[in-house]
Scaffold this motif. Structure first.
Motif, PDB file in Angstrom:
ATOM      1  N   ARG A   1     -12.792   6.304   1.186  1.00 35.88           N
ATOM      2  CA  ARG A   1     -12.281   7.676   1.306  1.00 35.88           C
ATOM      3  C   ARG A   1     -13.422   8.671   1.156  1.00 35.88           C
ATOM      4  N   ARG A   2     -14.310   8.425   0.203  1.00 34.33           N
ATOM      5  CA  ARG A   2     -15.443   9.317  -0.031  1.00 34.33           C
ATOM      6  C   ARG A   2     -16.377   9.358   1.183  1.00 34.33           C
ATOM      7  N   ALA A   3     -16.513   8.227   1.855  1.00 35.20           N
ATOM      8  CA  ALA A   3     -17.383   8.154   3.027  1.00 35.20           C
ATOM      9  C   ALA A   3     -16.840   8.979   4.190  1.00 35.20           C
ATOM     10  N   GLY A   4     -15.516   9.246   4.182  1.00 41.12           N
ATOM     11  CA  GLY A   4     -14.963  10.084   5.241  1.00 41.12           C
ATOM     12  C   GLY A   4     -13.721   9.548   5.914  1.00 41.12           C
ATOM     13  N   ALA A   5     -13.241   8.376   5.494  1.00 38.99           N
ATOM     14  CA  ALA A   5     -12.035   7.816   6.093  1.00 38.99           C
ATOM     15  C   ALA A   5     -10.801   8.532   5.546  1.00 38.99           C
ATOM     16  N   SER A   6      -9.974   9.042   6.425  1.00 39.29           N
ATOM     17  CA  SER A   6      -8.727   9.667   5.986  1.00 39.29           C
ATOM     18  C   SER A   6      -7.561   8.690   6.030  1.00 39.29           C
ATOM     19  N   VAL A   7      -7.762   7.550   6.687  1.00 39.72           N
ATOM     20  CA  VAL A   7      -6.767   6.473   6.750  1.00 39.72           C
ATOM     21  C   VAL A   7      -7.494   5.176   6.418  1.00 39.72           C
ATOM     22  N   ILE A   8      -6.898   4.349   5.562  1.00 41.28           N
ATOM     23  CA  ILE A   8      -7.528   3.080   5.187  1.00 41.28           C
ATOM     24  C   ILE A   8      -6.530   1.953   5.371  1.00 41.28           C
ATOM     25  N   LEU A   9      -6.882   0.987   6.189  1.00 43.78           N
ATOM     26  CA  LEU A   9      -6.088  -0.231   6.322  1.00 43.78           C
ATOM     27  C   LEU A   9      -6.582  -1.212   5.276  1.00 43.78           C
ATOM     28  N   THR A  10      -5.686  -1.674   4.422  1.00 43.72           N
ATOM     29  CA  THR A  10      -6.080  -2.558   3.331  1.00 43.72           C
ATOM     30  C   THR A  10      -4.936  -3.480   2.951  1.00 43.72           C
ATOM     31  N   TYR A  11      -5.269  -4.726   2.665  1.00 42.93           N
ATOM     32  CA  TYR A  11      -4.264  -5.695   2.229  1.00 42.93           C
ATOM     33  C   TYR A  11      -3.788  -5.402   0.808  1.00 42.93           C
ATOM     34  N   TRP A  12      -4.493  -4.481   0.137  1.00 42.82           N
ATOM     35  CA  TRP A  12      -4.095  -4.079  -1.207  1.00 42.82           C
ATOM     36  C   TRP A  12      -3.223  -2.825  -1.202  1.00 42.82           C
TER      37      TRP A  12
END
Length: 325
Positions: free
Chosen positions: A305-316
């Motif tokens: 998120r800090r790097a700039g991703a506003s959406v994160i796909l994650t198995y967690w």
């Protein structure tokens, strides 16, 4: 003895409440997308050995898991499917009654518009050679013939209820071609989350277990070289010009610099996929007592998120929401 210091940055770290108050980056449940696998012919969910805690679902269990994830507050679901039968052109990927299309219909019936339903638009799960496209006689991937197959897949997935299609094969022109096919068929409101900067990574191994990939060799002729960054920006710009609604960087953690550069380059949302190898490394280290699992989950997601991703796909996704709560 107190030393006369004009600045004491530690004042803003003194308590958990203080750190929370001044936190520069926050992960919100709605930022997180849960990838899910469905395998045709299963009688009950099957654990994936290389991805502890992740399963191949049945059509019945994916409905229940989708409902639970939506109740937890995830922003979306990304659906993958494992067919019983594969062939050279990935026919199951375009079959209106194929396992991915049935999965999409089941999840859409269960949760409707309560979340964003996404589908992987790629042939690799459905081909008997494991590549992301149709092969030429010499064994290389035929870019333009593959685009035609992607167009057929796009219609099948849109009909089945996907809100966002995820072209992930890294074929040249895939976003523009699929956009035209969707628009011509009346699916102007079906969007695309384009896998724009997808690298030929060593971290995909557990995912290939999850989809029972038939791949022999590698995908270096169409996925990006991990040494390159400017190339990623070119790919991203092309996808945006061709009509991508969101762009994605994949994998996540080894490419934080790429995420930052992409986010500065475009004015559409930027997604990052925290892939199977990233997940499995943390789970394996935590199982051995080498790291704190929960802290590692939140730290890695915050870094994306800090790097700039506003959406994160994650198995967690669901676990992380519980930790964020």
């Amino acid at each position: 003895m107190a030393i006369d210091l004009p600045y004491r940055p530690r004042r803003l770290r003194t308590t958990a409440a203080m750190r929370r108050l001044v936190a520069e980056t926050r992960v919100h449940p709605g930022d997180l997308v849960l990838p899910m696998f469905v395998k045709e012919g299963l009688a009950e969910p099957a654990p994936i050995a290389s991805m502890p805690g992740v399963v191949q679902h049945t059509l019945a269990s994916v409905r229940k898991a989708a409902r639970e994830a939506v109740a937890a507050g995830v922003g979306g679901l990304m659906l993958f499917a494992v067919p019983e039968h594969r062939d050279a052109i990935g026919s199951a990927g375009t079959d209106r009654d194929g396992i991915l299309q049935r999965t999409l219909r089941a999840v859409a019936d269960e949760v409707g518009d309560e979340t964003v339903i996404m589908s992987d638009l790629c042939l690799d799960e459905f081909t008997d050679h494991g590549h992301c496209g149709v092969l030429k006689d010499d064994g290389t991937v035929d870019n333009d013939a593959t685009l035609e197959r992607y167009g057929d897949m796009a219609i099948a997935q849109a009909e089945a209820g996907a809100h966002l299609l995820g072209p992930s094969g890294m074929m040249d022109g895939q976003v523009g071609y699929v956009r035209r096919v969707l628009d011509d068929a009346g699916y102007q409101d079906t969007g695309m989350i384009a896998y724009s900067a997808k690298y030929a990574s060593a971290f995909y191994g557990p995912f290939r277990d999850a989809v029972e990939s038939q791949l022999a060799g590698d995908r270096k002729t169409y996925q990006q070289d991990y040494a390159n960054a400017v190339e990623a920006l070119r790919e991203v710009r092309l996808d945006v010009e061709e009509g991508a609604d969101l762009v994605m960087v994949k994998p996540g953690l080894p490419y934080l610099d790429i995420i930052t550069r992409v986010a500065a380059e475009v004015d559409v949302p930027v997604a990052a996929y925290q892939i199977s190898g990233e997940y499995s490394m943390v789970e394996a280290a935590a199982a051995n007592g080498w790291i704190d699992r929960e802290r590692a989950i939140l730290e890695t997601l915050t870094s994306l998120r800090r790097a700039g991703a506003s959406v994160i796909l994650t198995y967690w996704a669901v676990d992380a929401i519980r930790l964020l709560g």
